[in-house]
Design a protein around this motif. Structure first.
Motif, PDB file in Angstrom:
ATOM      1  N   PHE A   1     -13.892   5.788   3.008  1.00 22.48           N
ATOM      2  CA  PHE A   1     -12.673   6.112   4.174  1.00 22.48           C
ATOM      3  C   PHE A   1     -12.454   4.815   5.236  1.00 22.48           C
ATOM      4  CE2 PHE A   1     -11.665   9.374   7.863  1.00 22.48           C
ATOM      5  CZ  PHE A   1     -10.309   8.973   7.804  1.00 22.48           C
ATOM      6  N   SER A   2     -11.414   4.253   5.235  1.00 19.23           N
ATOM      7  CA  SER A   2     -11.240   3.094   5.916  1.00 19.23           C
ATOM      8  C   SER A   2      -9.999   3.192   6.960  1.00 19.23           C
ATOM      9  CB  SER A   2     -10.981   1.851   5.066  1.00 19.23           C
ATOM     10  OG  SER A   2     -10.520   0.988   5.729  1.00 19.23           O
ATOM     11  N   PRO A   3      -9.890   2.930   8.190  1.00 22.26           N
ATOM     12  CA  PRO A   3      -8.793   2.886   8.806  1.00 22.26           C
ATOM     13  C   PRO A   3      -7.830   1.594   8.762  1.00 22.26           C
ATOM     14  CG  PRO A   3     -10.639   1.918  10.164  1.00 22.26           C
ATOM     15  CD  PRO A   3     -11.150   2.347   8.806  1.00 22.26           C
ATOM     16  N   GLY A   4      -8.251   0.740   7.791  1.00 22.15           N
ATOM     17  CA  GLY A   4      -7.474  -0.285   7.445  1.00 22.15           C
ATOM     18  C   GLY A   4      -6.749  -0.216   6.337  1.00 22.15           C
ATOM     19  N   THR A   5      -6.741  -1.229   5.671  1.00 22.11           N
ATOM     20  CA  THR A   5      -5.853  -1.494   4.216  1.00 22.11           C
ATOM     21  C   THR A   5      -6.280  -1.969   3.029  1.00 22.11           C
ATOM     22  OG1 THR A   5      -3.617  -2.422   3.320  1.00 22.11           O
ATOM     23  CG2 THR A   5      -5.053  -3.774   4.810  1.00 22.11           C
ATOM     24  N   ALA A   6      -5.829  -1.263   1.832  1.00 19.91           N
ATOM     25  CA  ALA A   6      -6.557  -1.553   0.694  1.00 19.91           C
ATOM     26  C   ALA A   6      -5.714  -2.890   0.113  1.00 19.91           C
ATOM     27  CB  ALA A   6      -6.608  -0.288  -0.409  1.00 19.91           C
ATOM     28  N   GLY A   7      -4.787  -3.302   0.448  1.00 17.19           N
ATOM     29  CA  GLY A   7      -3.882  -4.282  -0.041  1.00 17.19           C
ATOM     30  C   GLY A   7      -4.433  -5.521   0.114  1.00 17.19           C
ATOM     31  N   ALA A   8      -3.495  -6.757   0.137  1.00 14.86           N
ATOM     32  CA  ALA A   8      -3.871  -8.212   0.129  1.00 14.86           C
ATOM     33  C   ALA A   8      -4.357  -8.393   1.632  1.00 14.86           C
ATOM     34  CB  ALA A   8      -2.743  -8.998  -0.014  1.00 14.86           C
ATOM     35  N   LEU A   9      -3.926  -7.210   2.721  1.00 14.98           N
ATOM     36  CA  LEU A   9      -4.688  -7.532   4.038  1.00 14.98           C
ATOM     37  C   LEU A   9      -5.897  -7.046   4.187  1.00 14.98           C
ATOM     38  CD1 LEU A   9      -1.432  -6.315   6.204  1.00 14.98           C
ATOM     39  CD2 LEU A   9      -2.284  -8.712   5.695  1.00 14.98           C
ATOM     40  N   GLY A  10      -6.559  -6.482   3.222  1.00 11.42           N
ATOM     41  CA  GLY A  10      -7.852  -5.912   3.336  1.00 11.42           C
ATOM     42  C   GLY A  10      -8.986  -6.959   2.954  1.00 11.42           C
ATOM     43  N   VAL A  11     -10.240  -6.470   2.836  1.00 10.42           N
ATOM     44  CA  VAL A  11     -11.229  -7.198   2.912  1.00 10.42           C
ATOM     45  C   VAL A  11     -12.033  -6.894   1.544  1.00 10.42           C
ATOM     46  CG1 VAL A  11     -13.290  -8.734   3.562  1.00 10.42           C
ATOM     47  CG2 VAL A  11     -11.517  -7.897   5.417  1.00 10.42           C
ATOM     48  N   PRO A  12     -11.445  -7.081   0.239  1.00 16.45           N
ATOM     49  CA  PRO A  12     -12.149  -6.355  -1.003  1.00 16.45           C
ATOM     50  C   PRO A  12     -13.633  -6.962  -1.168  1.00 16.45           C
ATOM     51  CG  PRO A  12     -10.536  -8.332  -1.754  1.00 16.45           C
ATOM     52  CD  PRO A  12     -10.461  -7.740   0.168  1.00 16.45           C
ATOM     53  N   GLU A  13     -13.694  -8.034  -0.635  1.00 11.42           N
ATOM     54  CA  GLU A  13     -15.267  -8.498  -0.719  1.00 11.42           C
ATOM     55  C   GLU A  13     -16.369  -7.613  -0.113  1.00 11.42           C
ATOM     56  OE1 GLU A  13     -12.407 -11.878  -0.744  1.00 11.42           O
ATOM     57  OE2 GLU A  13     -12.888 -10.305   0.434  1.00 11.42           O
ATOM     58  N   LEU A  14     -15.943  -6.828   1.076  1.00  8.73           N
ATOM     59  CA  LEU A  14     -16.869  -5.881   1.509  1.00  8.73           C
ATOM     60  C   LEU A  14     -17.055  -4.519   0.843  1.00  8.73           C
ATOM     61  CD1 LEU A  14     -15.386  -6.293   5.291  1.00  8.73           C
ATOM     62  CD2 LEU A  14     -17.528  -7.584   4.319  1.00  8.73           C
TER      63      LEU A  14
ATOM     64  N   ILE B   1     -13.312 -20.900  14.632  1.00 10.00           N
ATOM     65  CA  ILE B   1     -14.742 -20.661  14.616  1.00 10.00           C
ATOM     66  C   ILE B   1     -14.791 -19.086  14.653  1.00 10.00           C
ATOM     67  CG2 ILE B   1     -16.667 -20.882  16.112  1.00 10.00           C
ATOM     68  CD1 ILE B   1     -15.625 -23.256  17.249  1.00 10.00           C
ATOM     69  N   ALA B   2     -15.958 -18.581  14.268  1.00 11.09           N
ATOM     70  CA  ALA B   2     -16.256 -17.435  14.048  1.00 11.09           C
ATOM     71  C   ALA B   2     -17.630 -17.081  14.666  1.00 11.09           C
ATOM     72  CB  ALA B   2     -15.879 -16.539  12.786  1.00 11.09           C
ATOM     73  N   TYR B   3     -17.986 -16.220  15.396  1.00  7.76           N
ATOM     74  CA  TYR B   3     -19.275 -15.754  15.918  1.00  7.76           C
ATOM     75  C   TYR B   3     -19.451 -14.339  15.966  1.00  7.76           C
ATOM     76  CZ  TYR B   3     -23.641 -14.981  18.125  1.00  7.76           C
ATOM     77  OH  TYR B   3     -24.912 -14.629  18.484  1.00  7.76           O
ATOM     78  N   GLY B   4     -20.287 -13.596  15.175  1.00  8.51           N
ATOM     79  CA  GLY B   4     -20.572 -12.183  15.162  1.00  8.51           C
ATOM     80  C   GLY B   4     -21.436 -11.673  14.160  1.00  8.51           C
ATOM     81  N   ALA B   5     -21.623 -10.369  13.815  1.00  7.24           N
ATOM     82  CA  ALA B   5     -22.411 -10.010  12.557  1.00  7.24           C
ATOM     83  C   ALA B   5     -21.737 -10.131  11.540  1.00  7.24           C
ATOM     84  CB  ALA B   5     -22.481  -8.183  12.974  1.00  7.24           C
ATOM     85  N   SER B   6     -22.566 -10.143  10.587  1.00 10.81           N
ATOM     86  CA  SER B   6     -22.274 -10.290   9.091  1.00 10.81           C
ATOM     87  C   SER B   6     -21.762  -8.823   8.518  1.00 10.81           C
ATOM     88  CB  SER B   6     -23.426 -10.773   8.315  1.00 10.81           C
ATOM     89  OG  SER B   6     -23.018 -10.836   6.716  1.00 10.81           O
ATOM     90  N   LEU B   7     -20.483  -8.841   8.424  1.00  8.99           N
ATOM     91  CA  LEU B   7     -19.777  -7.451   7.821  1.00  8.99           C
ATOM     92  C   LEU B   7     -20.474  -7.471   6.350  1.00  8.99           C
ATOM     93  CD1 LEU B   7     -16.375  -7.487   9.140  1.00  8.99           C
ATOM     94  CD2 LEU B   7     -18.488  -5.981  10.066  1.00  8.99           C
ATOM     95  N   TYR B   8     -20.598  -8.078   5.716  1.00 10.36           N
ATOM     96  CA  TYR B   8     -21.188  -8.414   4.339  1.00 10.36           C
ATOM     97  C   TYR B   8     -22.545  -7.709   4.379  1.00 10.36           C
ATOM     98  CZ  TYR B   8     -22.437  -9.870  -0.412  1.00 10.36           C
ATOM     99  OH  TYR B   8     -22.813 -10.096  -1.977  1.00 10.36           O
ATOM    100  N   ASP B   9     -23.372  -8.184   5.121  1.00 11.77           N
ATOM    101  CA  ASP B   9     -24.603  -7.663   5.355  1.00 11.77           C
ATOM    102  C   ASP B   9     -24.502  -6.045   5.710  1.00 11.77           C
ATOM    103  OD1 ASP B   9     -27.567  -8.087   5.340  1.00 11.77           O
ATOM    104  OD2 ASP B   9     -27.394  -7.470   7.606  1.00 11.77           O
ATOM    105  N   LEU B  10     -24.007  -5.683   6.687  1.00 15.11           N
ATOM    106  CA  LEU B  10     -23.787  -4.501   7.053  1.00 15.11           C
ATOM    107  C   LEU B  10     -23.195  -3.384   5.917  1.00 15.11           C
ATOM    108  CD1 LEU B  10     -22.325  -4.790  10.647  1.00 15.11           C
ATOM    109  CD2 LEU B  10     -24.740  -4.342   9.954  1.00 15.11           C
ATOM    110  N   PHE B  11     -22.238  -3.824   5.204  1.00 17.62           N
ATOM    111  CA  PHE B  11     -21.827  -3.046   4.019  1.00 17.62           C
ATOM    112  C   PHE B  11     -22.702  -2.780   3.010  1.00 17.62           C
ATOM    113  CE2 PHE B  11     -17.880  -3.182   6.210  1.00 17.62           C
ATOM    114  CZ  PHE B  11     -17.116  -2.473   5.806  1.00 17.62           C
ATOM    115  N   ARG B  12     -23.550  -3.794   2.801  1.00 17.63           N
ATOM    116  CA  ARG B  12     -24.669  -3.931   1.643  1.00 17.63           C
ATOM    117  C   ARG B  12     -25.668  -2.656   2.202  1.00 17.63           C
ATOM    118  NH1 ARG B  12     -25.469  -6.588  -2.636  1.00 17.63           N
ATOM    119  NH2 ARG B  12     -27.845  -6.086  -2.419  1.00 17.63           N
ATOM    120  N   ARG B  13     -26.109  -2.849   3.372  1.00 18.11           N
ATOM    121  CA  ARG B  13     -27.016  -1.951   4.078  1.00 18.11           C
ATOM    122  C   ARG B  13     -26.477  -0.428   4.177  1.00 18.11           C
ATOM    123  NH1 ARG B  13     -28.511  -4.936   9.520  1.00 18.11           N
ATOM    124  NH2 ARG B  13     -29.829  -3.097   9.834  1.00 18.11           N
ATOM    125  N   ALA B  14     -25.304  -0.339   4.222  1.00 16.33           N
ATOM    126  CA  ALA B  14     -24.825   1.046   4.231  1.00 16.33           C
ATOM    127  C   ALA B  14     -24.903   1.757   2.785  1.00 16.33           C
ATOM    128  CB  ALA B  14     -23.212   1.006   4.488  1.00 16.33           C
TER     129      ALA B  14
END
Length: 329
Positions: A35-48, A263-276
């Motif tokens: 369940f996502s508040p975002g989008t599934a299309g090209a604007l989304g992040v399918p990698e997550l 530049i980006a600085y912040g938490a790794s979303l990839y890591d969080l989604f795997r931990r979920a």
């Protein structure tokens, strides 16, 4: 090039959740809502989503064999969240995996019994999702995106990049409690650093044109983008605008840099989604969400796009490059 590896902490005690049985017992096929508040299309992040599904597979949960997925996206329309949450409850899914802060809030309002696993909720305490990170109680558990003073650290990075900066702008989703917290942190840091701060508030896709026009009028010297499902969905639009208008920008997660940001600085979303996925695994094997400790980010990334810097005629300080986890040429 990666420069640091962080330890991933996977935790949470297993307690019996009455409505669940083991996947291997009786050949039950579990229904998982994504369940996502975002989008599934090209604007989304399918990698997550892919990272989450792959982590589940590694834990023995295979789509079409012992789990099926129900995907629901609000397409960055907050007014759709309640309707989609109610639909998932009617489907009697076994667990709801909810992204951001607003989706788990909608799911919590819709059900007090179906387990809810947050993939990256901004502020579970402040938003009212749970009363305690250590003992969440109720049916909500998972991962928090919140970390101390991210807004201030990003502004400090912007000042390190632009030592003479006196005016900066923050682009944030005013409908998201997490983004509001980060904006307040940035404001406090701006007062300390003597930087005039411009607030650029969006609540939906139609607001970007007006905030971009505000930037053209007020001419900030730098931009900070707070990460949330809305701004991440429009990361390329934001990155392209910053590049076209020669505006140095620091963003909240690496996905902005992958879209051309500086530049980006912040938490790794990839890591969080795997931990979920580990939380879903525990719940499906009998754990109760009430006693699964909510974990915060353990892996933070500083990602620099040297190509974007060259296009802006910016020289990245060597000290900043030395601290980067990844430099994109």
């Amino acid at each position: 090039m990666r420069r640091r590896e962080f330890i991933r902490l996977i935790g949470g005690a297993a307690f019996v959740w009455p409505r669940s049985v083991h996947a291997q017992q009786g050949g039950k096929v579990y229904r998982i809502a994504y369940f996502s508040p975002g989008t599934a299309g090209a604007l989304g992040v399918p990698e997550l989503r892919g990272a989450f599904v792959e982590a589940l597979r590694e834990l023995g949960w295979i789509e079409g064999k012992n789990v099926v997925f129900e995907y629901r996206y609000a397409e960055n329309r907050p007014d759709r969240l309640a309707e989609l949450a109610a639909e998932l409850v009617r489907l009697k899914v076994d667990v709801i995996v909810a992204g951001g802060t607003t989706a788990p809030l909608a799911a919590k309002k819709a059900t007090a019994t179906i387990p809810i696993v947050m993939t990256a909720a901004g502020d579970p305490l402040g938003s009212g999702l749970v009363p305690s990170l250590a003992h969440p109680g109720g049916n909500v558990t998972g991962l928090s995106l919140m970390a101390p003073d991210l807004g201030g650290k990003r502004l400090e990075l912007l000042k390190e990049l632009l030592p003479g900066i006196s005016r900066a702008a923050v682009l944030w989703n005013a409908a998201n409690p997490y983004a509001a917290n980060v904006f307040r942190e940035t404001e406090r840091a701006a007062r300390t650093l003597g930087i005039e701060m411009q607030s650029l508030e969006v609540r939906g896709p139609d607001d970007f044109d007006s905030v971009f026009e505000a930037i053209r009028v007020h001419h900030p010297e730098g931009l900070i983008t707070v990460e949330d499902p809305l701004t991440i969905s429009y990361r390329k639009l934001i990155a392209d605008f910053a590049a076209t208008n020669r505006l140095p920008a620091i963003h909240g997660v690496r996905e902005f840099v992958q879209a051309g940001g500086l530049i980006a600085y912040g938490a790794s979303l990839y890591d969080l989604f795997r931990r979920a996925a580990t939380y879903v695994d525990k719940v499906l094997r009998g754990a109760t969400p009430a006693d699964l400790t909510i974990q915060q980010p353990t892996r933070f990334e500083l990602v620099i796009n040297r190509g974007a810097a060259k296009a802006l005629s910016l020289t990245i300080p060597p000290t900043l490059l030395a601290r980067a986890d990844e430099v994109i040429e």
